[in-house]
Design an enzyme around this catalytic site. Sequence first.
Site, PDB file in Angstrom:
ATOM      1  N   GLN B 127      13.834  -4.605   9.434  1.00  0.00           N
ATOM      2  CA  GLN B 127      14.188  -5.026   7.902  1.00  0.00           C
ATOM      3  C   GLN B 127      15.058  -3.880   7.331  1.00  0.00           C
ATOM      4  O   GLN B 127      14.212  -3.002   6.859  1.00  0.00           O
ATOM      5  CB  GLN B 127      13.196  -5.520   7.193  1.00  0.00           C
ATOM      6  CG  GLN B 127      13.654  -6.149   5.695  1.00  0.00           C
ATOM      7  CD  GLN B 127      12.287  -6.452   5.022  1.00  0.00           C
ATOM      8  OE1 GLN B 127      11.246  -5.987   5.055  1.00  0.00           O
ATOM      9  NE2 GLN B 127      12.432  -7.510   4.058  1.00  0.00           N
ATOM     10  N   GLY B 128      16.463  -4.145   6.965  1.00  0.00           N
ATOM     11  CA  GLY B 128      16.872  -2.958   6.082  1.00  0.00           C
ATOM     12  C   GLY B 128      17.298  -3.370   4.739  1.00  0.00           C
ATOM     13  O   GLY B 128      18.493  -3.836   4.385  1.00  0.00           O
ATOM     14  N   TYR B 129      16.294  -3.468   3.829  1.00  0.00           N
ATOM     15  CA  TYR B 129      16.603  -3.623   2.695  1.00  0.00           C
ATOM     16  C   TYR B 129      16.777  -2.410   1.619  1.00  0.00           C
ATOM     17  O   TYR B 129      17.524  -1.835   0.869  1.00  0.00           O
ATOM     18  CB  TYR B 129      15.611  -4.507   2.070  1.00  0.00           C
ATOM     19  CG  TYR B 129      15.841  -5.937   2.137  1.00  0.00           C
ATOM     20  CD1 TYR B 129      16.595  -6.527   3.281  1.00  0.00           C
ATOM     21  CD2 TYR B 129      14.714  -6.958   1.662  1.00  0.00           C
ATOM     22  CE1 TYR B 129      16.567  -8.086   3.316  1.00  0.00           C
ATOM     23  CE2 TYR B 129      15.030  -8.381   1.669  1.00  0.00           C
ATOM     24  CZ  TYR B 129      15.940  -8.870   2.547  1.00  0.00           C
ATOM     25  OH  TYR B 129      16.083  -9.881   3.087  1.00  0.00           O
ATOM     26  N   SER B 130      15.739  -1.416   1.804  1.00  0.00           N
ATOM     27  CA  SER B 130      15.359  -0.603   0.805  1.00  0.00           C
ATOM     28  C   SER B 130      16.375   0.602   1.031  1.00  0.00           C
ATOM     29  O   SER B 130      16.721   0.774   2.126  1.00  0.00           O
ATOM     30  CB  SER B 130      13.962  -0.046   0.821  1.00  0.00           C
ATOM     31  OG  SER B 130      12.950  -0.934   0.795  1.00  0.00           O
ATOM     32  N   GLU B 245       8.232 -13.976   3.492  1.00  0.00           N
ATOM     33  CA  GLU B 245       7.374 -12.685   3.774  1.00  0.00           C
ATOM     34  C   GLU B 245       5.992 -12.817   3.541  1.00  0.00           C
ATOM     35  O   GLU B 245       5.001 -12.164   3.813  1.00  0.00           O
ATOM     36  CB  GLU B 245       8.135 -11.549   3.199  1.00  0.00           C
ATOM     37  CG  GLU B 245       7.567 -10.051   3.763  1.00  0.00           C
ATOM     38  CD  GLU B 245       8.426  -9.149   2.984  1.00  0.00           C
ATOM     39  OE1 GLU B 245       7.941  -7.955   3.031  1.00  0.00           O
ATOM     40  OE2 GLU B 245       9.233  -9.010   2.370  1.00  0.00           O
ATOM     41  N   SER B 372       5.737  -4.083  -4.627  1.00  0.00           N
ATOM     42  CA  SER B 372       4.517  -3.272  -5.193  1.00  0.00           C
ATOM     43  C   SER B 372       3.586  -4.047  -5.858  1.00  0.00           C
ATOM     44  O   SER B 372       3.878  -5.220  -6.479  1.00  0.00           O
ATOM     45  CB  SER B 372       4.854  -1.990  -5.830  1.00  0.00           C
ATOM     46  OG  SER B 372       5.217  -2.406  -7.343  1.00  0.00           O
ATOM     47  N   ASN B 373       2.355  -3.718  -6.173  1.00  0.00           N
ATOM     48  CA  ASN B 373       1.201  -4.575  -6.778  1.00  0.00           C
ATOM     49  C   ASN B 373       1.664  -4.479  -8.225  1.00  0.00           C
ATOM     50  O   ASN B 373       1.514  -5.459  -8.941  1.00  0.00           O
ATOM     51  CB  ASN B 373      -0.034  -3.969  -6.394  1.00  0.00           C
ATOM     52  CG  ASN B 373      -0.714  -4.555  -5.208  1.00  0.00           C
ATOM     53  OD1 ASN B 373       0.319  -4.991  -4.432  1.00  0.00           O
ATOM     54  ND2 ASN B 373      -1.843  -4.256  -4.788  1.00  0.00           N
ATOM     55  N   GLU B 374       2.270  -3.400  -8.828  1.00  0.00           N
ATOM     56  CA  GLU B 374       2.857  -3.456 -10.118  1.00  0.00           C
ATOM     57  C   GLU B 374       3.921  -4.665 -10.363  1.00  0.00           C
ATOM     58  O   GLU B 374       3.933  -5.272 -11.331  1.00  0.00           O
ATOM     59  CB  GLU B 374       3.558  -2.116 -10.570  1.00  0.00           C
ATOM     60  CG  GLU B 374       2.382  -0.962 -10.659  1.00  0.00           C
ATOM     61  CD  GLU B 374       1.850  -0.575  -9.352  1.00  0.00           C
ATOM     62  OE1 GLU B 374       2.637  -0.648  -8.440  1.00  0.00           O
ATOM     63  OE2 GLU B 374       0.756   0.156  -9.355  1.00  0.00           O
TER      64      GLU B 374
HETATM   65  C1  LIG Z   1       4.745   1.924   4.870  1.00  0.00           C
HETATM   66  C2  LIG Z   1       6.126   1.346   4.159  1.00  0.00           C
HETATM   67  C3  LIG Z   1       6.793   0.323   4.972  1.00  0.00           C
HETATM   68  C4  LIG Z   1       8.128  -0.331   4.653  1.00  0.00           C
HETATM   69  N1  LIG Z   1       8.685  -0.967   5.398  1.00  0.00           N
HETATM   70  C5  LIG Z   1       9.808  -1.500   4.825  1.00  0.00           C
HETATM   71  C6  LIG Z   1      10.856  -2.160   5.868  1.00  0.00           C
HETATM   72  O1  LIG Z   1      10.555  -2.381   6.910  1.00  0.00           O
HETATM   73  N2  LIG Z   1      11.983  -2.674   5.107  1.00  0.00           N
HETATM   74  C7  LIG Z   1      12.305  -2.402   3.820  1.00  0.00           C
HETATM   75  O2  LIG Z   1      13.596  -2.563   3.601  1.00  0.00           O
HETATM   76  N3  LIG Z   1      11.595  -1.692   3.120  1.00  0.00           N
HETATM   77  C8  LIG Z   1      10.325  -1.401   3.540  1.00  0.00           C
HETATM   78  N4  LIG Z   1       9.406  -0.549   2.804  1.00  0.00           N
HETATM   79  C9  LIG Z   1       9.892  -0.093   1.365  1.00  0.00           C
HETATM   80  C10 LIG Z   1       8.879  -0.967   0.297  1.00  0.00           C
HETATM   81  O3  LIG Z   1       9.342  -2.122   0.078  1.00  0.00           O
HETATM   82  C11 LIG Z   1       9.335  -0.048  -1.161  1.00  0.00           C
HETATM   83  O4  LIG Z   1       8.627   1.184  -1.053  1.00  0.00           O
HETATM   84  C12 LIG Z   1       8.746  -0.601  -2.229  1.00  0.00           C
HETATM   85  O5  LIG Z   1       9.681  -1.616  -2.383  1.00  0.00           O
HETATM   86  C13 LIG Z   1       8.781   0.155  -3.435  1.00  0.00           C
HETATM   87  O6  LIG Z   1       9.830   1.155  -3.661  1.00  0.00           O
HETATM   88  P1  LIG Z   1       9.875   2.637  -3.704  1.00  0.00           P
HETATM   89  O7  LIG Z   1       9.214   3.072  -2.669  1.00  0.00           O
HETATM   90  O8  LIG Z   1      11.517   2.951  -3.822  1.00  0.00           O
HETATM   91  O9  LIG Z   1       9.162   2.787  -4.970  1.00  0.00           O
HETATM   92  P2  LIG Z   1       9.779   2.729  -6.680  1.00  0.00           P
HETATM   93  O10 LIG Z   1      10.362   1.548  -6.792  1.00  0.00           O
HETATM   94  O11 LIG Z   1      10.401   4.098  -7.079  1.00  0.00           O
HETATM   95  O12 LIG Z   1       8.297   2.640  -7.455  1.00  0.00           O
HETATM   96  C14 LIG Z   1       7.625   3.741  -7.789  1.00  0.00           C
HETATM   97  C15 LIG Z   1       6.277   3.114  -8.589  1.00  0.00           C
HETATM   98  O13 LIG Z   1       6.676   2.707  -9.888  1.00  0.00           O
HETATM   99  C16 LIG Z   1       6.367   1.156  -9.970  1.00  0.00           C
HETATM  100  N5  LIG Z   1       7.299   0.464 -10.451  1.00  0.00           N
HETATM  101  C17 LIG Z   1       8.754   0.401 -10.222  1.00  0.00           C
HETATM  102  N6  LIG Z   1       9.178  -0.472 -11.228  1.00  0.00           N
HETATM  103  C18 LIG Z   1       8.356  -0.960 -12.095  1.00  0.00           C
HETATM  104  C19 LIG Z   1       8.225  -1.956 -12.891  1.00  0.00           C
HETATM  105  N7  LIG Z   1       9.372  -2.413 -13.409  1.00  0.00           N
HETATM  106  N8  LIG Z   1       7.099  -1.975 -13.589  1.00  0.00           N
HETATM  107  C20 LIG Z   1       6.021  -1.201 -13.385  1.00  0.00           C
HETATM  108  N9  LIG Z   1       5.963  -0.579 -12.368  1.00  0.00           N
HETATM  109  C21 LIG Z   1       7.087  -0.258 -11.789  1.00  0.00           C
HETATM  110  C22 LIG Z   1       6.063   0.825  -8.376  1.00  0.00           C
HETATM  111  O14 LIG Z   1       5.149  -0.223  -8.432  1.00  0.00           O
HETATM  112  C23 LIG Z   1       5.736   2.112  -7.884  1.00  0.00           C
HETATM  113  O15 LIG Z   1       4.159   2.338  -8.097  1.00  0.00           O
HETATM  114  C24 LIG Z   1       8.276   0.025   3.295  1.00  0.00           C
HETATM  115  C25 LIG Z   1       7.485   1.060   2.428  1.00  0.00           C
HETATM  116  C26 LIG Z   1       6.404   1.315   2.873  1.00  0.00           C
HETATM  117  C27 LIG Z   1       5.731   2.410   2.378  1.00  0.00           C
END
Ligand SMILES: Cc1cc2nc3c(=O)[nH]c(=O)nc-3n(C[C@H](O)[C@H](O)[C@H](O)COP(=O)(O)OP(=O)(O)OC[C@H]3O[C@@H](n4cnc5c(N)ncnc54)[C@H](O)[C@@H]3O)c2cc1C
Lengths: 373, 387
Positions: B127-130, B245, B372-374
Site C-alpha cells: 500500500q502506497g499512501y503515506s 481495512e 492513529s488512535n488520536e
Molecule cells: C509500522 C507501520 C506500518 C505502516 N504501513 C503503512 C503502509 O503499508 N502503507 C502506508 O501508506 N502507510 C503505512 N503506515 C503509515 C501510517 O499510516 C502513518 O504512520 C499514520 O497515518 C500516521 O502518520 P504519521 O506517521 O505521518 O504521523 P503524523 O500524522 O505526523 O502524526 C503524529 C502524531 O500526531 C497525531 N495527530 C495528527 N493529526 C492529529 C489531529 N488532527 N488531532 C490529534 N492528533 C493528531 C497523530 O495521532 C500522531 O500521534 C505505516 C506506519 C507504521 C508505523
Amino acid sequence: MDFSFSDEQQMLLDTTRRFISERYDFDYRNKVRDSETGWSREIWTALGELGLLALNIPEQDGGIGAGAVGTMLVGNAIGEGLLLEPFLSSAVIATQAIVELASAQQREQWLPALASGELIAVLAHDETATRENSLQVETRAVRDVDGWRIDGNKSVVYHAPAANLLLVSARIAENDIGLFAIPHDAAGLQLLPCVTVDEQRAAAVLLQDVHVGADARLGGDAKVALQSVLDIGLAALCAEAFGAMQKILTATIEYSRSRVQFGAPIGSFQALQHRMAEMLMHLEQARSMSYLATSQCTDPDPLARRAALSAAKALMGQAARYIGQQAVQLHGGMGMTDELNVSHYFKRLLAFELRYGNTDRHLETYRQQLHAA
Amino acid sequence: MDLDFNAEELAFRDQVREFLATALPAEIRDRMHRSDDSHIRDDIQNWQKILHAKGWGAPAWPVEFGGTGWSKTEQYIFETECALADAPAQLAFGVKMVAPVLMRYGSPQQQQYFLPRILAADDWWCQGYSEPGSGSDLASLKMKAERDGDEYVLNGQKVWNTLGQFADWIFCLVRTDSSGKPQRGISFLLIDMKTPGITVRPTRLLDGTFEVNEIWFDNVRVPVSNRIGEENAGWTYAKFLLGHERTNIAGIGASKRELARLKQMAAAQPKAGATMLQDPLFATRIAQVEIELRALEITNMRVIFAEAKKQAPGPEASMLKIRGTEIMQRLSELQMEVLGADALIYRDTSGEIARETSTYLNLRKLSIFGGSNEIQRNIIAQMILGL
Ligand SMILES: Cc1cc2nc3c(=O)[nH]c(=O)nc-3n(C[C@H](O)[C@H](O)[C@H](O)COP(=O)(O)OP(=O)(O)OC[C@H]3O[C@@H](n4cnc5c(N)ncnc54)[C@H](O)[C@@H]3O)c2cc1C
C-alpha cells in the site's frame, strides 16, 4: 529546605553536559553502539580525565567524594546523552562496594585504577533468586584450603564483558553473604554475552568451581553493605532515567511544534497538548522522586531508605513508561524508527523499568512498609 | 437476546477448527507462534495457496469472484479461529484492500487480471499512501503523476510501505491535479514494482526489524489503463478502501491467543512461593485486561450484527480499533513483565531476540498506523458525538 545545587555541583553538571555535546552526539553514539565492544575506551579514558570516575571515591583515597548529589547530576547528563559506557556499573556501584568493603590494601590496589578508568569493575549480584528479594542469593562460596570455591549463575550483569574485575556476591552461610573479587580470566568463570534492550552490553556470568584466594573476599558482612551499595546504585539509575525522560519530552515538544498536518503544527491540537501536559506532570513527579532517592540513598536507617527508594523506583518506572510510550506515539511513524533518537530514549526508559526490580516489585516492597510501620 | 453463537455457527466453527488442525503446516504454525518472521513471505503465500485450494482464499469476497459467500459472523469466526491457531494473517493489501476496490470500481479487464492472481497469491501487494509530509493528513499528498499520452509519469516518494520489499504490485494515491481542494486531485494507480525508476529502501525500526520501506519514484511510467476509475476521483476509492481495512480491526482472536499465552507464562513463573498467576497484584492486572477483552468481543459482535442488518458500521470501527489495539499492547506489556529482568535481554549470544520484548516494542505501531488512535478519537467525536 533547599533545592539548589552548590557551585561545584552545578559545574560538574555543566562540564559533563558540555563534554557529551562536544564528544558524544547521537551519530557518534550509534557508532559506539555498533562497534564490536559496544562502548568506547577513548570516551571512558576521557571521563576519567574529567574526574567523573572518581566521584564516588572519598577524598582521603584520592577521589572527589562528590556524594549522591554529584553522582545524580552526572547521571542526569549520562541519561541525556544515552552513554553506553559503564559509568553506573563501575564508577558508581562497583566503586561504592569497594569503598564500603575493601581492605586498605585492596583500596590502594583498585581505587586509583578505577579513577583513571584503567580498571573496570562490575558487581555481579542479580540472579533468578534475587528477583523477589535482592538479598536472596543462591550462588555459593565454600571454604577451600587456601581460599574459596564459588559456584552459581548471575543473570544479565551490565558491562560484565568490559570488566577486568567482577565483584561476585555469594552465600557463605545460611544468613551470611560474602563479596568476592574475581578477575575476568579466572578459571571456571564463563560469560554469556548479550545485548540489552537499551543496547548496552551485558552477560550472564556462570561460575563453576571458581577458585579464589582468601584475600579475594571483600570485608566481613557484605549483606548490609550490599543493600546500601544497591540503593546508591538505584538512586544513580533513577538519575539517568530522569535525564532520558527530560530529553525525550523536550524532543517531543519540539517535534510537535515543527510537524505540520492538516495545515497546522500538530502541537496546536488540544488532544496532543493535554497529552504533553500530562507527560510534563509525570516528569516533574519523577524529578521529585529522583531527588528523594538521591537524598535518602545514604540514610543509615535501612527501613526509611528502603521505603524512599522503592517509592521512587515505582513512581519513576510508571512515569518512564507513560512518557516513553507517549513520546513514540506523538512522533507517529517516525517514533518507531531506529533513525530518530526518540526510540533510543524509549528503550533506555524501558530498561530502567526492568532493572533493579520492576515497578511491581517496588510497589510490593513499599506496601510491606505500610505494615511494618 | 442471545450472546452465544447458534448451533449452525458452532458447527461452522468446528469445521474451521478441524480444517486448521489438519491443513496448517506445523512449521508455519510454529514460526508464527514464535513470532519468527524469517520466512514471512513464503509463509503467508503458502498459507494463502492452501486456503485458496480449499475455496477459502477470500472469506469476504462475493462468490462470483471466487469468495466464500460467508456471513459476517462466519467471517469473524474464521478469522478468530485462524488467529487462535497461529495461522499467518492473510496479506491484507491484496485480499482485503485493493480487491474490494477492484470489484467495486475496477474495469472488467482489471478485475479479470488481478482478482484471480490475488486469490492464488501470485502477486504480493503493498500500500502506497503515506508520504513524508502526509501521514494523518493523507489528502495533502504530493507525489506527482503527469499525463503523457496514455501513460502517467510519476515523481515523488512514499514512506512506511509495509512488506514492500517483497511486493510485485503497489497501489498508490498520486496527485494528478493540484489546483483545487486537495481531495479533488488524487488518482488511484496500480503500479508494477518492476517498472524502471522505482527504488525501495528498507527502514530500520526500533526493534531492529525491517518491515517498512521508503519507495522513490523517478520518472516512473505507468499506463493510464492501470488507473482505477476516474482521474482525480481517487479519494473516493481510498475512503472506500479504508472501510475495508477496518474489518477484523479489533483483533479479538489474536488477543485471545496472547491472553492464553500470558496466563501460561504467568503460571510457569514462580512468585512468593506460588506463581505469578496467583500473585494478587499481577493477577489483578490480567483480570483487568481479560474483562476489557470480553467487553470488546461483545461490542465487536454487536457491530457485526448491526452490519448484517445493513446498519453499516461507520465510526464504530474506530472504537474497535482503539480498544483492540490498546488491549493488544497491554497484553504484550504484561507478557514482558512476566519475564522480569530477563526481558532486558534483547539479543543473546546466539543472536536470538527475546520475543516478548521485541514484540512490545514493535506493537507500539498499532496505535499509530491504520489511522492513529488520536485520529480515531477525532472521528468518534465528530461522527458519533457530532462535536
Ligand atoms: C509500522 C507501520 C506500518 C505502516 N504501513 C503503512 C503502509 O503499508 N502503507 C502506508 O501508506 N502507510 C503505512 N503506515 C503509515 C501510517 O499510516 C502513518 O504512520 C499514520 O497515518 C500516521 O502518520 P504519521 O506517521 O505521518 O504521523 P503524523 O500524522 O505526523 O502524526 C503524529 C502524531 O500526531 C497525531 N495527530 C495528527 N493529526 C492529529 C489531529 N488532527 N488531532 C490529534 N492528533 C493528531 C497523530 O495521532 C500522531 O500521534 C505505516 C506506519 C507504521 C508505523
